[in-house]
Design a protein around this motif. Structure first.
Motif, PDB file in Angstrom:
ATOM      1  N   VAL A  31       0.855  -1.191   0.000  1.00 15.32           N
ATOM      2  CA  VAL A  31       0.000   0.000   0.000  1.00 15.32           C
ATOM      3  C   VAL A  31       0.887   1.236   0.000  1.00 15.32           C
ATOM      4  CG1 VAL A  31      -1.805   1.278   1.199  1.00 15.32           C
ATOM      5  CG2 VAL A  31      -1.796  -1.230   1.290  1.00 15.32           C
ATOM      6  N   GLU A  32       0.751   2.073  -0.996  1.00 15.84           N
ATOM      7  CA  GLU A  32       1.497   3.321  -1.052  1.00 15.84           C
ATOM      8  C   GLU A  32       0.928   4.285  -0.010  1.00 15.84           C
ATOM      9  OE1 GLU A  32      -0.010   1.756  -3.543  1.00 15.84           O
ATOM     10  OE2 GLU A  32       1.037   1.983  -5.462  1.00 15.84           O
ATOM     11  N   SER A  33       1.797   5.033   0.634  1.00 16.62           N
ATOM     12  CA  SER A  33       1.366   5.892   1.737  1.00 16.62           C
ATOM     13  C   SER A  33       0.505   7.066   1.286  1.00 16.62           C
ATOM     14  CB  SER A  33       2.582   6.424   2.502  1.00 16.62           C
ATOM     15  OG  SER A  33       3.409   7.198   1.641  1.00 16.62           O
ATOM     16  N   ASP A  34       0.568   7.420  -0.004  1.00 19.57           N
ATOM     17  CA  ASP A  34      -0.218   8.567  -0.474  1.00 19.57           C
ATOM     18  C   ASP A  34      -1.578   8.166  -1.022  1.00 19.57           C
ATOM     19  OD1 ASP A  34       0.647   7.282  -2.754  1.00 19.57           O
ATOM     20  OD2 ASP A  34       1.555   9.060  -3.691  1.00 19.57           O
ATOM     21  N   ARG A  35      -1.976   6.922  -0.806  1.00 20.11           N
ATOM     22  CA  ARG A  35      -3.302   6.504  -1.260  1.00 20.11           C
ATOM     23  C   ARG A  35      -4.382   7.130  -0.390  1.00 20.11           C
ATOM     24  NH1 ARG A  35      -4.135   3.182  -5.560  1.00 20.11           N
ATOM     25  NH2 ARG A  35      -2.215   2.212  -6.295  1.00 20.11           N
ATOM     26  N   GLU A  36      -5.515   7.427  -1.008  1.00 19.83           N
ATOM     27  CA  GLU A  36      -6.629   8.002  -0.273  1.00 19.83           C
ATOM     28  C   GLU A  36      -7.123   7.010   0.779  1.00 19.83           C
ATOM     29  OE1 GLU A  36     -11.076   9.960  -1.111  1.00 19.83           O
ATOM     30  OE2 GLU A  36      -9.810   9.281  -2.786  1.00 19.83           O
ATOM     31  N   GLY A  37      -7.317   7.517   1.992  1.00 16.98           N
ATOM     32  CA  GLY A  37      -7.813   6.661   3.060  1.00 16.98           C
ATOM     33  C   GLY A  37      -6.747   6.163   4.007  1.00 16.98           C
ATOM     34  N   VAL A  38      -5.489   6.562   3.781  1.00 15.12           N
ATOM     35  CA  VAL A  38      -4.396   6.199   4.697  1.00 15.12           C
ATOM     36  C   VAL A  38      -4.196   7.354   5.683  1.00 15.12           C
ATOM     37  CG1 VAL A  38      -1.956   5.629   4.934  1.00 15.12           C
ATOM     38  CG2 VAL A  38      -3.247   4.749   2.978  1.00 15.12           C
ATOM     39  N   PHE A  39      -4.342   7.065   6.969  1.00 14.83           N
ATOM     40  CA  PHE A  39      -4.236   8.099   8.000  1.00 14.83           C
ATOM     41  C   PHE A  39      -3.199   7.694   9.047  1.00 14.83           C
ATOM     42  CE2 PHE A  39      -8.572   8.184   6.352  1.00 14.83           C
ATOM     43  CZ  PHE A  39      -8.725   9.522   5.996  1.00 14.83           C
ATOM     44  N   ILE A  40      -2.354   8.656   9.413  1.00 19.22           N
ATOM     45  CA  ILE A  40      -1.331   8.429  10.439  1.00 19.22           C
ATOM     46  C   ILE A  40      -1.859   8.942  11.774  1.00 19.22           C
ATOM     47  CG2 ILE A  40       1.066   8.790  11.096  1.00 19.22           C
ATOM     48  CD1 ILE A  40       0.599   7.365   8.376  1.00 19.22           C
TER      49      ILE A  40
END
Length: 385
Positions: A188-197
């Motif tokens: 999963v690329e970190s800039d995909r929509e829906g990825v939250f830190i």
């Protein structure tokens, strides 16, 4: 087993030491450790010199060498400085999963920027309140036409807020028993929509490798982002953990040696009652114990790495190496602090952060109890009920 280094292996250690000696600035490390930041310029330079992914395939711009050579690099970097050495090692965390199990297109796209020091990779495996029990996972990946939709939360993700890509363990079949047969890995690329830190953590050691919680909310990835075969994620993770525990043992080994180096230099210079500290028998015996623990850890770590490169990878060997090296790092770093006295407690004398990093190496990829369970399973075998 003879671990006499070949000429190329000696040259690798020498090159790594010269790089570390020139780039590992003490004051920079102290300041960036306080803020849990990472010097990306040094990572880029390390990548350009081939220090990242030395054990990856040459076809994907790796070094084409073995885990043994990677262990030598890791030990050397952590000997010079445990904090930055650990961070450089973790910059390619879980990229082994792509190298060992991913298809050609994934490798061609993502491995070169990782080995080049242009991108950080990480693994998102653990979940909140779960520990290292991966018999089940709550994070799911559901197939929707040509895409996977991922939902869930992962905890203790190294470089969670800085990584460019995550290797994520998900449940893809929640009905199958045992649950481990229904798990798969995804990139999963970190800039995909829906990825939250979320919840970037403050921690004791390894402070250039900040941990964070990562939430995946309806994250869509292409079907091709499946790493390996569907349903094989847990087995693949076990094989990665075996490899990575040997690498963590090398981190602990280098940390122990680095703490020892500083303690030895101090007692050879410091005087009390008209004698060097190194002349007192109590000090000599402490140094002897420290040296013995380091050599035992080195032998077991080199042995596990050699077996891995011979195609005889063993979770037992990896666990023994990590358990022994972790214990050595803690014991040696603790004694180093004691030998330096009050100075051992001061940041500028370095051994205090070697001590903190020793604990990081001891518990990462499973604390001692996890390693003992692995070893005990192998020693005892399956008991009939």
């Amino acid at each position: 087993m003879d671990f006499k280094l070949t000429k190329p292996q000696k040259e690798i250690k020498k090159a790594a030491w010269e790089f570390a000696r020139g780039k590992f600035d003490k004051e920079m490390i102290i300041e960036q450790s306080k803020t849990q930041t990472f010097p990306m310029d040094i990572l880029k330079q390390a990548g350009e010199l081939g220090f990242i992914g030395i054990h990856f395939d040459e076809a994907y711009e790796g070094g084409g060498l073995g885990l043994f050579e990677d262990v030598l690099l890791t030990e050397t970097f952590c000997r010079k400085d445990s904090t930055l050495g650990t961070a450089l090692k973790f910059s390619a965390y879980a990229a082994e999963c792509l190298v060992r199990f991913g298809d050609k297109s994934l490798k061609e796209k993502f491995i070169p920027p990782i080995t080049g020091g242009e991108m950080i990779s990480t693994g998102a495996f653990l979940e909140p309140d779960q520990g290292y029990d991966l018999s089940t996972v709550k994070t799911t990946a559901a197939l929707d036409d040509t895409e996977w939709v991922i939902n869930g939360v992962k905890a203790f993700v190294p470089f969670g807020d800085q990584a460019g890509v995550y290797v994520v363990l998900c449940a893809t079949d929640q009905a199958v028993e045992p649950k481990t047969k229904g798990m798969s890995m995804f990139l999963v690329e970190s800039d995909r929509e829906g990825v939250f830190i979320e919840n970037r953590s403050e921690k004791l050691g390894g402070r250039m490798v900040p941990f964070a919680q990562v939430r995946f909310e309806n994250v869509r990835v292409p079907f091709a982002n499946l790493v390996g075969n569907e349903g094989m994620g847990h087995d693949q993770l076990d094989r990665f953990f075996t490899e990575n525990r040997i690498q963590v043992a090398a981190m602990a080994l280098g940390t122990a040696q680095g703490a020892f180096d500083r303690a030895l230099a101090y007692v050879k210079e410091r005087e009390q009652f008209g004698k060097k500290l190194a002349q007192f028998q109590v000090t000599r015996h402490k140094l002897a114990d420290m040296a013995a623990q380091i050599e035992a850890a080195r032998y077991l770590t080199y042995y596990a790495a050699t077996r891995f490169d011979q195609g005889k990878a063993s979770s037992r060997d990896a666990a023994i190496a990590k358990l022994t090296a972790g214990r050595a790092a803690m014991a040696v770093a603790d004694e180093a602090v004691q030998l330096l006295g009050g100075y051992g407690y001061m940041t500028e004398y370095e051994v205090e952060h070697f001590y903190r990093d020793a604990k990081h190496a001891e518990i990462f990829q499973g604390p001692p109890g996890v390693q003992k369970d692995i070893i005990a399973d192998d020693v005892i075998g399956k008991l009939k009920l």
